[in-house]
Design a protein around this motif. Structure first.
Motif, short mmCIF file in Angstrom:
data_model
loop_
_atom_site.label_atom_id
_atom_site.label_comp_id
_atom_site.label_asym_id
_atom_site.label_seq_id
_atom_site.Cartn_x
_atom_site.Cartn_y
_atom_site.Cartn_z
N PRO A 26 0.84 -1.21 0.00
CA PRO A 26 0.00 0.00 0.00
C PRO A 26 0.88 1.26 0.00
CG PRO A 26 -0.75 -1.57 1.65
CD PRO A 26 0.56 -2.07 1.16
N LEU A 27 0.41 2.27 -0.72
CA LEU A 27 1.12 3.54 -0.81
C LEU A 27 0.51 4.56 0.13
CD1 LEU A 27 3.15 5.50 -2.15
CD2 LEU A 27 1.42 5.91 -3.93
N VAL A 28 1.34 5.17 0.98
CA VAL A 28 0.89 6.19 1.92
C VAL A 28 1.56 7.52 1.54
CG1 VAL A 28 0.75 6.93 4.33
CG2 VAL A 28 0.68 4.48 3.76
N SER A 29 0.75 8.54 1.27
CA SER A 29 1.27 9.89 1.01
C SER A 29 1.21 10.70 2.30
CB SER A 29 0.45 10.58 -0.08
OG SER A 29 0.78 10.08 -1.35
N ILE A 30 2.34 11.31 2.65
CA ILE A 30 2.46 12.05 3.90
C ILE A 30 2.63 13.53 3.58
CG2 ILE A 30 3.85 12.35 6.00
CD1 ILE A 30 4.89 9.41 5.39
N LEU A 31 1.72 14.35 4.08
CA LEU A 31 1.79 15.80 3.87
C LEU A 31 1.96 16.48 5.22
CD1 LEU A 31 1.55 18.41 2.24
CD2 LEU A 31 -0.95 18.17 2.34
N PHE A 65 5.10 -0.57 4.06
CA PHE A 65 4.37 0.35 3.19
C PHE A 65 5.34 1.09 2.27
CE2 PHE A 65 1.69 -0.12 6.93
CZ PHE A 65 0.42 -0.23 6.39
N ARG A 66 4.83 1.53 1.14
CA ARG A 66 5.55 2.50 0.32
C ARG A 66 5.10 3.90 0.78
NH1 ARG A 66 3.70 2.18 -5.13
NH2 ARG A 66 1.82 1.21 -4.30
N THR A 67 5.99 4.87 0.68
CA THR A 67 5.63 6.22 1.12
C THR A 67 6.08 7.28 0.11
OG1 THR A 67 7.67 6.59 2.38
CG2 THR A 67 5.82 5.57 3.55
N MET A 68 5.35 8.37 0.09
CA MET A 68 5.75 9.59 -0.60
C MET A 68 5.54 10.72 0.39
SD MET A 68 3.86 8.93 -4.28
CE MET A 68 4.56 10.39 -5.06
N THR A 69 6.49 11.66 0.47
CA THR A 69 6.37 12.73 1.45
C THR A 69 6.37 14.10 0.76
OG1 THR A 69 8.78 12.88 1.79
CG2 THR A 69 7.56 11.35 3.20
N PHE A 70 5.60 15.01 1.36
CA PHE A 70 5.44 16.35 0.79
C PHE A 70 5.42 17.37 1.93
CE2 PHE A 70 3.30 13.19 -1.73
CZ PHE A 70 3.81 13.40 -3.01
N ALA A 71 6.05 18.52 1.66
CA ALA A 71 6.08 19.61 2.65
C ALA A 71 5.00 20.64 2.37
CB ALA A 71 7.45 20.28 2.64
N ARG A 72 4.50 20.67 1.13
CA ARG A 72 3.51 21.67 0.75
C ARG A 72 2.32 21.03 0.04
NH1 ARG A 72 4.79 27.00 0.89
NH2 ARG A 72 6.86 27.47 1.74
N ALA A 73 1.16 21.63 0.23
CA ALA A 73 -0.06 21.09 -0.36
C ALA A 73 -0.02 21.10 -1.87
CB ALA A 73 -1.28 21.88 0.15
N THR A 74 0.60 22.13 -2.47
CA THR A 74 0.65 22.22 -3.93
C THR A 74 1.41 21.04 -4.52
OG1 THR A 74 2.51 23.76 -3.63
CG2 THR A 74 0.36 24.72 -4.12
N GLU A 75 2.52 20.65 -3.89
CA GLU A 75 3.29 19.49 -4.37
C GLU A 75 2.47 18.21 -4.22
OE1 GLU A 75 6.57 19.57 -1.74
OE2 GLU A 75 7.47 21.39 -2.59
N PHE A 76 1.80 18.10 -3.09
CA PHE A 76 0.96 16.94 -2.79
C PHE A 76 -0.15 16.80 -3.82
CE2 PHE A 76 -2.90 15.48 -0.50
CZ PHE A 76 -2.49 14.20 -0.16
N LEU A 83 -1.09 13.88 -6.76
CA LEU A 83 -2.38 13.17 -6.83
C LEU A 83 -2.90 13.06 -8.26
CD1 LEU A 83 -4.36 14.61 -3.77
CD2 LEU A 83 -3.35 12.33 -3.98
N ARG A 84 -2.49 14.00 -9.11
CA ARG A 84 -2.96 13.95 -10.50
C ARG A 84 -2.30 12.80 -11.26
NH1 ARG A 84 -3.32 19.65 -9.61
NH2 ARG A 84 -1.15 20.08 -10.18
N LYS A 85 -1.19 12.29 -10.72
CA LYS A 85 -0.48 11.18 -11.36
C LYS A 85 -0.71 9.85 -10.66
CE LYS A 85 3.27 14.37 -12.60
NZ LYS A 85 4.70 14.68 -12.38
N THR A 86 -0.76 9.90 -9.33
CA THR A 86 -0.87 8.67 -8.54
C THR A 86 -1.83 8.87 -7.39
OG1 THR A 86 1.47 8.21 -9.01
CG2 THR A 86 0.43 6.94 -7.24
N VAL A 87 -2.81 7.96 -7.25
CA VAL A 87 -3.73 8.01 -6.12
C VAL A 87 -3.23 7.03 -5.06
CG1 VAL A 87 -6.08 7.65 -5.32
CG2 VAL A 87 -5.68 8.62 -7.58
N PRO A 88 -2.86 7.53 -3.89
CA PRO A 88 -2.36 6.64 -2.83
C PRO A 88 -3.50 5.86 -2.18
CG PRO A 88 -2.47 8.88 -2.02
CD PRO A 88 -2.85 8.93 -3.47
N ASP A 89 -3.14 4.86 -1.39
CA ASP A 89 -4.14 4.12 -0.63
C ASP A 89 -4.55 4.89 0.62
OD1 ASP A 89 -4.18 1.40 -2.07
OD2 ASP A 89 -2.05 1.77 -1.75
N VAL A 90 -3.59 5.63 1.19
CA VAL A 90 -3.84 6.40 2.42
C VAL A 90 -3.17 7.76 2.29
CG1 VAL A 90 -3.51 6.49 4.93
CG2 VAL A 90 -3.86 4.28 3.80
#
Length: 234
Positions: free
Chosen positions: A4-9, A28-39, A43-50
């Motif tokens: 499962p992919l978890v995006s962390i903002l 888990f796989r993770t992607m991390t973001f410091a700003r909402a615009t990057e996050f 999302l336009r490319k990849t929809v995470p599970d969480v």
């Protein structure tokens, strides 16, 4: 099976690191973001599970973002915030978040809560199909849409969908507040009750119910709710 992919903002580097390390270690796989615009761009490319979302962001309002995620994405949305007031938790849940974790937190608890939400999703998907028809309506739990008999569609959030599915799985049976809390998870108490009231009110609005005399979702005062529709799963 994909992890499962978890995006962390979160704008705090230490928080992103702690969460990413704990989740990676847990499989888990993770992607991390410091700003909402990057996050949002991601999302336009990849929809995470969480999606783990902090409310105090430097470039956008976290609660507005949570509401958009709940309406537009199929991901589980969990707020992680230093805002510990009951009203903040209630507002977050009302806007569609599936859970609310207060900072400081134990990383192991975050992992456990994510697993619980994903397990609940998996059981739900395996238990039966994701489309149900009732009283001129069709609920599609894959696309999070309500369709009326003309084909017009209305989106519902992941959190609203959990409540709707609970009703559709137990039509014409009393569902108590305790049963709702045990099935949907979350801590019992005022914030859970108020969040449920808001989700049910929104569902009634989307189903074009008369708020003074709803036909489908009836409140049994002091006991719970009954869904009176005739349901067919596809």
């Amino acid at each position: 099976m994909n992890q499962p992919l978890v995006s962390i903002l979160d704008d705090e580097p230490e928080i992103r690191l702690i969460l990413s390390e704990a989740l990676t270690e847990a499989g888990f796989r993770t992607m991390t973001f410091a700003r909402a615009t990057e996050f949002e761009a991601s999302l336009r490319k990849t929809v995470p599970d969480v999606c783990l979302v902090d409310l105090s962001l430097p470039d956008k309002d976290g609660l507005t973002l949570v509401h958009r995620l709940a309406l537009e994405q199929g991901a589980v949305v969990i707020i992680i915030s230093g805002r510990a007031q009951v009203q903040d938790r209630v507002t977050g849940l009302e806007l569609g978040a599936d859970d609310y974790i207060i900072k400081p937190f134990d990383p192991a608890e975050v992992v456990a809560r994510i697993r619980a939400q994903l397990r609940k999703e998996r059981v739900t998907r395996q238990s039966q199909s994701n489309t149900a028809s009732f009283n001129g309506w069709t609920a599609n739990f894959d696309s999070y849409l309500l369709l009326d008999d003309t084909g017009s569609s209305t989106p519902f959030s992941h959190a609203e969908g959990e409540v709707l599915r609970l009703f559709l799985e137990s039509p014409k049976r009393l569902i108590s507040r305790t049963q709702m809390q045990e099935t949907l998870g979350g801590a019992a108490g005022e914030s859970f009750d108020r969040a449920m009231d808001v989700r049910i009110s929104r569902l009634r609005t989307k189903l074009r119910e008369d708020p003074k005399n709803p036909r489908l979702i009836k409140t049994i005062y002091g006991a719970g709710y009954i869904f009176l529709g005739d349901v067919e799963w596809h």
